[in-house]
Design an enzyme around this catalytic site. Structure first.
Site, mmCIF file in Angstrom:
data_model
loop_
_atom_site.group_PDB
_atom_site.id
_atom_site.type_symbol
_atom_site.label_atom_id
_atom_site.label_comp_id
_atom_site.label_asym_id
_atom_site.label_seq_id
_atom_site.Cartn_x
_atom_site.Cartn_y
_atom_site.Cartn_z
ATOM 1 N N SER A 51 0.864 -1.186 0.000
ATOM 2 C CA SER A 51 0.000 0.000 0.000
ATOM 3 C C SER A 51 0.895 1.228 0.000
ATOM 4 O O SER A 51 2.068 1.152 0.397
ATOM 5 C CB SER A 51 -0.853 -0.004 1.274
ATOM 6 O OG SER A 51 -1.388 1.273 1.540
ATOM 7 N N TYR A 82 -2.622 -1.333 10.427
ATOM 8 C CA TYR A 82 -2.533 -1.512 8.969
ATOM 9 C C TYR A 82 -1.205 -0.935 8.446
ATOM 10 O O TYR A 82 -0.473 -1.593 7.708
ATOM 11 C CB TYR A 82 -3.728 -0.813 8.317
ATOM 12 C CG TYR A 82 -3.810 -0.955 6.815
ATOM 13 C CD1 TYR A 82 -4.345 -2.111 6.242
ATOM 14 C CD2 TYR A 82 -3.377 0.063 5.970
ATOM 15 C CE1 TYR A 82 -4.437 -2.239 4.859
ATOM 16 C CE2 TYR A 82 -3.464 -0.056 4.594
ATOM 17 C CZ TYR A 82 -4.003 -1.206 4.045
ATOM 18 O OH TYR A 82 -4.095 -1.334 2.681
HETATM 19 C C1 BGC Z 1 -6.235 1.520 1.801
HETATM 20 C C2 BGC Z 1 -7.373 2.403 1.380
HETATM 21 C C3 BGC Z 1 -6.944 3.857 1.326
HETATM 22 C C4 BGC Z 1 -5.667 4.024 0.539
HETATM 23 C C5 BGC Z 1 -5.142 5.446 0.546
HETATM 24 C C6 BGC Z 1 -5.033 1.800 0.949
HETATM 25 O O1 BGC Z 1 -3.991 1.004 1.368
HETATM 26 O O2 BGC Z 1 -6.632 0.172 1.679
HETATM 27 O O3 BGC Z 1 -8.458 2.255 2.271
HETATM 28 O O4 BGC Z 1 -7.962 4.649 0.737
HETATM 29 O O5 BGC Z 1 -4.672 3.158 1.053
HETATM 30 O O6 BGC Z 1 -5.105 5.997 1.835
#
Ligand code: BGC
Length: 261
Positions: free
Chosen positions: A145, A158
């Protein structure tokens, strides 16, 4: 299209929805053999298999928990038994939930770390062990991410899991490069997937997120699947240890746009 993907075997964890689904369908369209892993939600998986077969690929669905050793071993075994090998492992299953960090329960922390980080470790470990044993110069892709580098208040578990994925990818890439096994990550930004549905249904929240994306729009899952196809193919043969951000520029300090600062 990437002709060398035809007949290659790929496992995609968490492939019944979201980015995993798009990636599985794209690789199916490349005529790969796709192991579609799902955990509890099986909706639409039969249709995915039909779609892949109609495009000339092959697919099976396997129920398994990708954060447990037995689950990951089951996936590798299914790839071996049905398709005779494993060329590409895509660690994708993941979850997130919003909680202020001082209120985050240990249970929530553990769940996210187990699925998003420990599960990726198990998937990588088992796939690499299999590739070494069978002399396969395969590839591992970890779905990370933008939050492997952007801190994210209310999502500390996360963000911590994705920061861990970054270092795991780099370490494994270094360790197995001499064996010809490539390990890379993909870092999506804000994408139109079920995980974000509630957020993007609210026009205010959507506008707020769009203002953080230099390209000005929320990405589509197919734009991430295209990156996964390239990283899976031999067109990226000299690429290992990177995170390929597909984020419309989100990681490039959008608040500085227009010469601010
Ligand atoms: C998340 C999303 C988020 C994006 C940007 C991703 O890793 O799963 O929920 O909108 O990052 O912040």
């Amino acid at each position: 299209m990437y002709p060398d993907l035809e007949g290659k075997t790929v496992i995609v964890t968490g492939a019944a929805s979201g980015l995993g689904k798009s990636i599985a369908l794209r690789l199916g369209r490349e005529k790969a053999n796709v192991v579609i892993n799902y955990h509890s939600n099986h909706d639409g998986v039969e249709d995915m298999i039909k779609e892949i077969e109609a495009a000339g690929g092959k697919a099976i669905d396997v129920q398994a928990s990708s954060s447990e050793e037995d689950g990951v071993k089951k996936l590798i075994q299914a790839a071996h038994d049905t398709f005779g090998g494993l060329d590409i492992m895509i660690n994708n299953a993941g979850k997130e939930n919003e909680v202020e960090s001082h209120k985050l329960s240990l249970e929530d922390w553990n769940q996210v770390i187990n699925l998003n980080l420990t599960g990726y470790f198990l998937g990588s470990r088992e796939a690499i062990a299999y590739m070494l044993e069978h002399n396969i110069k395969g590839t591992v892709i970890n779905m990370s991410s933008v939050h492997e580098i952007i801190p994210w208040p209310h999502f500390v578990h996360y963000a911590a899991s994705k920061g861990g994925v970054k270092m795991m990818t780099e370490t494994l890439a270094l360790e197995y490069a001499p064996k010809g096994i490539r390990v890379n990550s993909i870092g999506p930004g804000a994408i139109n997937t079920p995980i974000n549905k509630k957020k993007f249904e609210d026009p205010e929240q959507k506008k707020q997120v769009e203002s953080m994306i230099p390209m000005g729009y929320v990405g589509e899952p197919e734009e991430i699947a295209a990156v996964a196809a390239w990283l899976s193919s031999s067109e990226s043969s000299y690429v290992t240890g990177i995170t390929l951000f597909a984020d419309g520029g989100m990681t490039k300090y959008p608040s500085f746009q227009g010469g601010k600062g």
